[in-house]
Motif scaffolding. Structure first.
Motif, PDB file in Angstrom:
ATOM      1  N   LEU A 163      12.786  -0.056 -45.734  1.00  0.00           N
ATOM      2  CA  LEU A 163      11.341   0.156 -45.622  1.00  0.00           C
ATOM      3  C   LEU A 163      10.971   1.621 -45.367  1.00  0.00           C
ATOM      4  O   LEU A 163      10.046   2.154 -45.971  1.00  0.00           O
ATOM      5  N   GLY A 164      11.705   2.231 -44.444  1.00  0.00           N
ATOM      6  CA  GLY A 164      11.377   3.606 -44.069  1.00  0.00           C
ATOM      7  C   GLY A 164      11.424   4.554 -45.256  1.00  0.00           C
ATOM      8  O   GLY A 164      10.521   5.378 -45.451  1.00  0.00           O
ATOM      9  N   TYR A 167      -0.248   1.164 -46.675  1.00  0.00           N
ATOM     10  CA  TYR A 167      -0.808   0.423 -45.536  1.00  0.00           C
ATOM     11  C   TYR A 167       0.041  -0.804 -45.233  1.00  0.00           C
ATOM     12  O   TYR A 167       0.433  -1.054 -44.086  1.00  0.00           O
ATOM     13  N   ALA A 168       0.347  -1.575 -46.276  1.00  0.00           N
ATOM     14  CA  ALA A 168       1.077  -2.836 -46.077  1.00  0.00           C
ATOM     15  C   ALA A 168       2.475  -2.565 -45.524  1.00  0.00           C
ATOM     16  O   ALA A 168       2.914  -3.218 -44.569  1.00  0.00           O
ATOM     17  N   LEU A 169       3.154  -1.587 -46.106  1.00  0.00           N
ATOM     18  CA  LEU A 169       4.533  -1.333 -45.667  1.00  0.00           C
ATOM     19  C   LEU A 169       4.575  -0.763 -44.253  1.00  0.00           C
ATOM     20  O   LEU A 169       5.494  -1.067 -43.491  1.00  0.00           O
ATOM     21  N   ALA A 170       3.605   0.075 -43.909  1.00  0.00           N
ATOM     22  CA  ALA A 170       3.587   0.614 -42.544  1.00  0.00           C
ATOM     23  C   ALA A 170       3.410  -0.518 -41.551  1.00  0.00           C
ATOM     24  O   ALA A 170       4.050  -0.536 -40.484  1.00  0.00           O
ATOM     25  N   SER A 171       2.583  -1.483 -41.891  1.00  0.00           N
ATOM     26  CA  SER A 171       2.367  -2.620 -40.995  1.00  0.00           C
ATOM     27  C   SER A 171       3.617  -3.502 -40.924  1.00  0.00           C
ATOM     28  O   SER A 171       4.028  -3.936 -39.849  1.00  0.00           O
ATOM     29  N   ILE A 172       4.231  -3.752 -42.075  1.00  0.00           N
ATOM     30  CA  ILE A 172       5.465  -4.557 -42.089  1.00  0.00           C
ATOM     31  C   ILE A 172       6.569  -3.815 -41.335  1.00  0.00           C
ATOM     32  O   ILE A 172       7.325  -4.405 -40.564  1.00  0.00           O
ATOM     33  N   HIS A 173       6.636  -2.506 -41.555  1.00  0.00           N
ATOM     34  CA  HIS A 173       7.659  -1.693 -40.884  1.00  0.00           C
ATOM     35  C   HIS A 173       7.509  -1.768 -39.368  1.00  0.00           C
ATOM     36  O   HIS A 173       8.498  -1.886 -38.641  1.00  0.00           O
ATOM     37  N   GLU A 174       6.269  -1.699 -38.912  1.00  0.00           N
ATOM     38  CA  GLU A 174       6.030  -1.741 -37.473  1.00  0.00           C
ATOM     39  C   GLU A 174       6.545  -3.054 -36.878  1.00  0.00           C
ATOM     40  O   GLU A 174       7.063  -3.075 -35.763  1.00  0.00           O
ATOM     41  N   ASP A 175       6.397  -4.128 -37.633  1.00  0.00           N
ATOM     42  CA  ASP A 175       6.813  -5.448 -37.134  1.00  0.00           C
ATOM     43  C   ASP A 175       8.115  -5.909 -37.769  1.00  0.00           C
ATOM     44  O   ASP A 175       8.408  -7.106 -37.770  1.00  0.00           O
ATOM     45  N   ARG A 176       8.911  -4.982 -38.283  1.00  0.00           N
ATOM     46  CA  ARG A 176      10.056  -5.439 -39.053  1.00  0.00           C
ATOM     47  C   ARG A 176      11.042  -6.231 -38.215  1.00  0.00           C
ATOM     48  O   ARG A 176      11.720  -7.129 -38.726  1.00  0.00           O
ATOM     49  N   ALA A 177      11.110  -5.938 -36.932  1.00  0.00           N
ATOM     50  CA  ALA A 177      11.987  -6.741 -36.075  1.00  0.00           C
ATOM     51  C   ALA A 177      11.541  -8.199 -36.100  1.00  0.00           C
ATOM     52  O   ALA A 177      12.365  -9.112 -36.208  1.00  0.00           O
ATOM     53  N   TRP A 178      10.256  -8.413 -36.035  1.00  0.00           N
ATOM     54  CA  TRP A 178       9.740  -9.781 -36.070  1.00  0.00           C
ATOM     55  C   TRP A 178      10.115 -10.477 -37.376  1.00  0.00           C
ATOM     56  O   TRP A 178      10.576 -11.620 -37.376  1.00  0.00           O
ATOM     57  N   PHE A 179       9.930  -9.773 -38.488  1.00  0.00           N
ATOM     58  CA  PHE A 179      10.225 -10.388 -39.788  1.00  0.00           C
ATOM     59  C   PHE A 179      11.700 -10.754 -39.912  1.00  0.00           C
ATOM     60  O   PHE A 179      12.049 -11.803 -40.440  1.00  0.00           O
ATOM     61  N   VAL A 180      12.550  -9.882 -39.413  1.00  0.00           N
ATOM     62  CA  VAL A 180      13.986 -10.150 -39.493  1.00  0.00           C
ATOM     63  C   VAL A 180      14.351 -11.293 -38.544  1.00  0.00           C
ATOM     64  O   VAL A 180      15.078 -12.221 -38.911  1.00  0.00           O
ATOM     65  N   GLU A 181      13.814 -11.220 -37.328  1.00  0.00           N
ATOM     66  CA  GLU A 181      14.114 -12.269 -36.346  1.00  0.00           C
ATOM     67  C   GLU A 181      13.689 -13.647 -36.841  1.00  0.00           C
ATOM     68  O   GLU A 181      14.305 -14.656 -36.503  1.00  0.00           O
ATOM     69  N   HIS A 182      12.633 -13.674 -37.620  1.00  0.00           N
ATOM     70  CA  HIS A 182      12.121 -14.962 -38.092  1.00  0.00           C
ATOM     71  C   HIS A 182      12.537 -15.248 -39.531  1.00  0.00           C
ATOM     72  O   HIS A 182      11.907 -16.047 -40.217  1.00  0.00           O
ATOM     73  N   HIS A 183      13.581 -14.546 -39.955  1.00  0.00           N
ATOM     74  CA  HIS A 183      14.193 -14.814 -41.262  1.00  0.00           C
ATOM     75  C   HIS A 183      13.206 -14.701 -42.409  1.00  0.00           C
ATOM     76  O   HIS A 183      13.315 -15.400 -43.399  1.00  0.00           O
ATOM     77  N   ARG A 184      12.247 -13.811 -42.248  1.00  0.00           N
ATOM     78  CA  ARG A 184      11.308 -13.570 -43.346  1.00  0.00           C
ATOM     79  C   ARG A 184      11.760 -12.387 -44.192  1.00  0.00           C
ATOM     80  O   ARG A 184      11.176 -12.088 -45.213  1.00  0.00           O
ATOM     81  N   MET A 185      12.748 -11.671 -43.721  1.00  0.00           N
ATOM     82  CA  MET A 185      13.155 -10.454 -44.417  1.00  0.00           C
ATOM     83  C   MET A 185      14.626 -10.213 -44.110  1.00  0.00           C
ATOM     84  O   MET A 185      15.071 -10.438 -42.990  1.00  0.00           O
ATOM     85  N   SER A 186      15.367  -9.742 -45.124  1.00  0.00           N
ATOM     86  CA  SER A 186      16.781  -9.451 -44.912  1.00  0.00           C
ATOM     87  C   SER A 186      16.940  -8.121 -44.185  1.00  0.00           C
ATOM     88  O   SER A 186      16.028  -7.289 -44.161  1.00  0.00           O
ATOM     89  N   LEU A 187      18.115  -7.926 -43.604  1.00  0.00           N
ATOM     90  CA  LEU A 187      18.394  -6.657 -42.937  1.00  0.00           C
ATOM     91  C   LEU A 187      18.336  -5.488 -43.910  1.00  0.00           C
ATOM     92  O   LEU A 187      17.832  -4.409 -43.585  1.00  0.00           O
ATOM     93  N   GLY A 188      18.849  -5.721 -45.100  1.00  0.00           N
ATOM     94  CA  GLY A 188      18.860  -4.642 -46.092  1.00  0.00           C
ATOM     95  C   GLY A 188      17.451  -4.171 -46.417  1.00  0.00           C
ATOM     96  O   GLY A 188      17.165  -2.973 -46.488  1.00  0.00           O
TER      97      GLY A 188
END
Lengths: 649, 649
Positions: free
Chosen positions: B613-614, B587-608
């Motif tokens: 995630l997928g 559940y958590a990863l599917a939600s993070i995956h859906e918004d992964r652009a947001w997390f990367v754009e806001h420097h909350r997550m690395s590109l790698g």
């Protein structure tokens, strides 16, 4: 019983804005004349069935409507009515489009009768079949089912279980369903009206299998009673398309004369010997299935029209309905003035234009391949791949769009008299029939990868064994007009992509190009690794399922953008061009925005740009908002045809 | 006429796997006992209506079924049947849940009668109303409509146009619809069965407006004929819920005795003077509407059950149906063994669990607020915000899930006998009624921002004028149990988030926390800027529409994750825990995956990490695949209740 909403003179009333008329002409494109004639002459009176009508009445109404349309010259959708006549793909497609503006059961029943059943006889049969059956098919005295799908084998036509066995003693073909899962299922015309079926099965001659062939089998007598050995079934109530009588067929050693076999690509001689102009069973199979491509083109077109109808309803509603009062708007804010509402609908309007232009190109290709002009085998292959990809994308698009339109209309949208819920129920199955969308996207990827493999082998043979991935990537791009134009436009932005604006067409093209190219490269690499890995081969490939879908989608989107850019090269006045340029940007940016994580992850786009996309999309929505009415007029659905109660208040 | 599929002894047959039973107990959580009793005693025979039945028959069947359920003790859903009795929120919610396993028209008609109409009388009325009307409401001899929504004012209750004017001369209330847009619309029980309505309107006493109040108005006589001055209308056929008789009401100066005014929060004294325990009109309005929160809790719960039904059908289908043969699988690959198929369904199963746990917490809060125990005003406010957010999220989830399930079942899914298309049609409107979802999400954001504003003012007063955004952000987090646990778990990953694994719960919590916190901070900042900007104030805020939706969703998702993590703290055996931990990660990863652009754009997550995630989601799907059957058993829908033809083969 009045089953229809009467719309006596539906087109005479249509008064378009100048911009709306120009947008419509641009979107109709190469078929503007045919479509204008279609709109002016289509018998639009009684095109909508009362949605409260039950299944039995809907079935009878649908058949009656089909007969009425035939009587008024809007009939057999390009199927020839005599021997050896050539079928007319353009008439087939434009008729299907016009029909899709009305009750979709009529559209689909017409597709079953003329496109599938009639198409099988036309394309897979020979002179005797044409002469004997086409007159009845076209004047609707011979209704038929297209018996391909089996319960156990939905998308897997090559492994159908039904057998068509040549019986030498009596010179007959014996049709048999060996197992319960061999039952033919979901067939239109099978539950009620069909008296014959074009049955797909494995042809066996003297114990030897020759792969899938098709035979015509009478299934009911004139009183609607099943013929001996035939068991028909009724699927009953469905999630939509209530007027189509879908049913099942089961055969218990039913025999028909040998000549009922549709033998254009394979038959049995008078001496009882199997013969075919195509020696490879597999190639014969794909050739036979290839003739069915028109159905996919039509379904994609019909889905596009359905999405346009839904958008026309929702946008027009948004231009009438007010919500909460706000600063400077004491009478309430017009729904479509909310940015969130614009974001729901306007990118979809842009996408509807994009798919419309792509569909135009696809129809041109269909006409080239199936019309009288010459075409190559590459054209045929390209047609099949494009039809598969566009059918999947447009039907998914239509489903999501109708639902969005329903929600955008709130409670209004839920009332059947406003048509949206019925459209949604009807178009739903478009994602499944004529090829399940997920399976179709696999076909697209497979076709592209076959291209890779061939190029690759060619490279190897010429000694360039160290082919880099990059080279493989370049080799496999289809040299279609759409791809050439995308590549050319992309070149303008390739050197300094981050210095372009967000509405720079070159940058859009570059992003679409890179997405398609890189995802396919990467898929090819993974496929190669999977084929070399030990262990469970199925699992090795199974893991790539998501990549397959992504690469196929990226490929289709590139074609769609290419079609849009090509359309922009037509002669247009300044305002129409400006609006279409913005629509194209909106389509492109919405697609890039959806995949922005991918672009950033693959270093195709900076974080700053990724973050700026949303605001740019908002800005385009605001810029297009004043043109909302012309935009939906351009979609080509006459307001009077919408049949929507709330627009009549 | 047999309208129902008979299911004589539906629960006795249920044989669960051990894991399935344990998962079910865990998901039922604090209400395991109530739900187990519900499943064991619910009159499941005849719970499904033949989907081919037309609207008229469906309406009569639905009423008959409601009366039958009442007779068998599954009636009035927690509404008290006597004077001054306290309504029972837990019984209301669990009854609604059980009903949602069957025909949803019955569920909704029950909700209209007991939850809305009965709820208005119970919560807004006083002793005389209870004594006089509750017996008839609970035994279904008095059917009523809940007349809030007006045609012109769907979501804007505060600006309803209907007037309730006190007439001193005769000591009456005069109900009037001043304009066509004041017509009450979409009301269940209004088209056919209702003989009374609880009518919302602006109370006017001596020319002074006192805001929204509710009055009981008889609308039909015993023969179903409109009473003088009342015009009822029928919405007719709808996109679903055919058994609910939705209609309109229009009033032409209809008068009722003064005591028909539901006067708990505001009424007119014997002297003809307006009186209310709440002095502020606005506060009174929200207090009155606040009592309606139970409806939203029920709708969210019902949507959750609907999604579970659809997933139960699709997963069970995927465990029976085979597709193309593949290496090592000559008999064909089981549908659910395709990774793409797992990706369609299993993350949604995980999400269904997540929403289930969140719903449990919401029901606990509802019981706290509406039950006999003490509660604070903050509890009430939190309940309203959570109910709004979870209703919106679960109804959207249900809609998307039913459609995904339909497509995952291919042609099977389209046949009405397999229930999915009817579920989709029925649940569709859940996204609109009891508050349009988009509007509800605005309410959530508004509630959070009000919190910001208050904290902010407090900071200012205490002299800390230079409050950083960070501080504002921290100040506004609701100190709910769910948020506290997410914050606590997140702390474990805060220092070195990129060194955790992708299934580290601390990292999930951190991501959810950061998404909710940062998006709300940022929204607050933009709101502040917008309020200070010159020009068109509406447009300044209008531009933030997308941010509002995102921040509200991020907030709800954090609560949902918090509920899941809390549920994992219950006593569980090792295998059940392992499976639930994986579901939570999925559940958590599917939600993070859906918004992964947001997390990367806001420097909350690395590109790698974003790219990885997928694959991690794929891995979780593969790990959970062997437990597919127990997973859907855990969702709590007895197989015999699915009423799905293909599962009965």
């Amino acid at each position: 019983m009045t089953l229809t909403h009467e719309t006596p003179s539906p087109i005479a009333e249509e008064q378009l804005t100048v911009l709306g008329a120009r947008l419509r002409a641009a979107l109709d494109g190469p078929f503007a004349a045919e479509r204008a004639v279609g709109r002016a002459t289509f018998p639009a009176d009684g095109m909508h069935l009362d949605p409260a009508v039950g299944m039995e009445d809907a079935r009878e109404w649908t058949l009656a409507r089909l007969i009425e349309l035939e009587r008024r010259g809007f009939g057999h959708s390009g199927v020839p009515d005599g021997a050896n006549a050539v079928s007319d793909p353009l008439t087939a497609v434009t008729t299907f489009e016009m029909l899709a503006h009305g009750d979709l059961s009529v559209t689909i029943k017409s597709g079953v009768q003329f496109g599938l059943f009639g198409g099988a006889v036309t394309n897979l049969g020979t002179e005797w079949h044409h002469r004997t059956f086409l007159p009845g098919i076209t004047d609707l005295t011979l209704l038929g089912a297209f018996a391909m799908t089996e319960l156990g084998h939905g998308s897997d036509v090559q492994h159908l279980e039904t057998t068509l066995t040549y019986v030498r003693e009596t010179d007959e073909i014996e049709i048999h369903s060996p197992t319960p899962s061999a039952r033919k299922a979901y067939l239109g015309n099978a539950a009620r009206h069909g008296t014959m079926a074009a049955v797909f099965g494995q042809l066996v001659v003297d114990g030897e299998q020759h792969g899938i062939h098709v035979v015509l089998v009478p299934i009911r007598d004139d009183h609607g009673v099943d013929l001996p050995g035939v068991t028909t079934g009724d699927h009953g109530h469905k999630g939509g398309l209530l007027g189509v009588d879908n049913g099942t067929l089961q055969f218990d050693r039913v025999r028909v004369p040998r000549r009922m076999l549709l033998d254009r690509y394979g038959g049995v001689t008078d001496e009882g010997v199997y013969t075919s102009p195509i020696s490879s069973t597999s190639k014969r199979f794909f050739t036979m299935l290839g003739t069915l491509v028109r159905g996919r083109v039509c379904i994609g077109g019909g889905a596009g029209i359905t999405a346009r109808r839904a958008l026309s309803i929702a946008v027009r509603h948004g231009l009438r309905r007010r919500q909460f009062p706000a600063a400077g708007r004491p009478e309430g804010v017009l729904l479509l003035d909310y940015l969130t509402h614009q974001r729901r609908l306007l990118p979809r309007v842009a996408e509807a234009y994009a798919y419309g232009f792509a569909q135009n190109e696809l129809v041109e290709l269909l006409v080239k391949v199936q019309g009288p002009a010459d075409h190559t085998e590459a054209d045929q292959r390209e047609l099949e791949t494009r039809a598969a990809g566009l059918k999947a994308q447009t039907t998914w698009f239509a489903n999501a769009t109708v639902q969005e339109a329903r929600e955008a209309c709130g409670g209004f949208g839920y009332m059947s008299e406003n048509r949206l819920t019925q459209l949604r129920g009807d178009v739903d199955i478009f994602a499944t029939f004529e090829g399940d969308n997920t399976v179709l996207m696999q076909l697209v990827a497979k076709a592209l990868l076959t291209g890779v493999k061939e190029s690759w082998s060619a490279l190897d043979r010429s000694g360039v064994v160290q082919a880099t991935t990059r080279m493989i990537g370049e080799a496999m791009v289809e040299r279609t007009a759409a791809n050439v134009i995308v590549e050319r436009v992309a070149d303008g932005a390739r050197r300094r992509p981050e210095e372009t604006t967000l509405v720079d067409r070159g940058w859009h093209a570059l992003m679409f190009e890179e997405r398609a190219r890189h995802s396919l490269d990467s898929l090819a690499r993974r496929m190669r690794a999977a084929s070399k890995s030990g262990g469970d081969q199925f699992e090795a490939f199974n893991r790539l399922g998501g990549h397959v879908q992504f690469a196929a989608r990226a490929h289709v989107q590139r074609q769609v953008l290419g079609a849009f850019i090509t359309a922009l090269e037509q002669d247009l006045d300044a305002q129409t061009r400006e609006v279409l340029e913005r629509l194209c940007s909106l389509y492109a940016l919405a697609s890039i925005h959806e995949d922005r994580a991918w672009f950033v992850e693959h270093h195709r786009m900076s974080l700053g740009r990724s973050k700026a996309l949303g605001d740019q999309i908002d800005a385009l929505c605001r810029e297009l908002r004043p043109h909302a009415l012309p935009l939906v007029e351009g979609l080509g659905v006459p307001e009077a045809w919408l049949g929507t109660a709330f627009l009549e208040d």
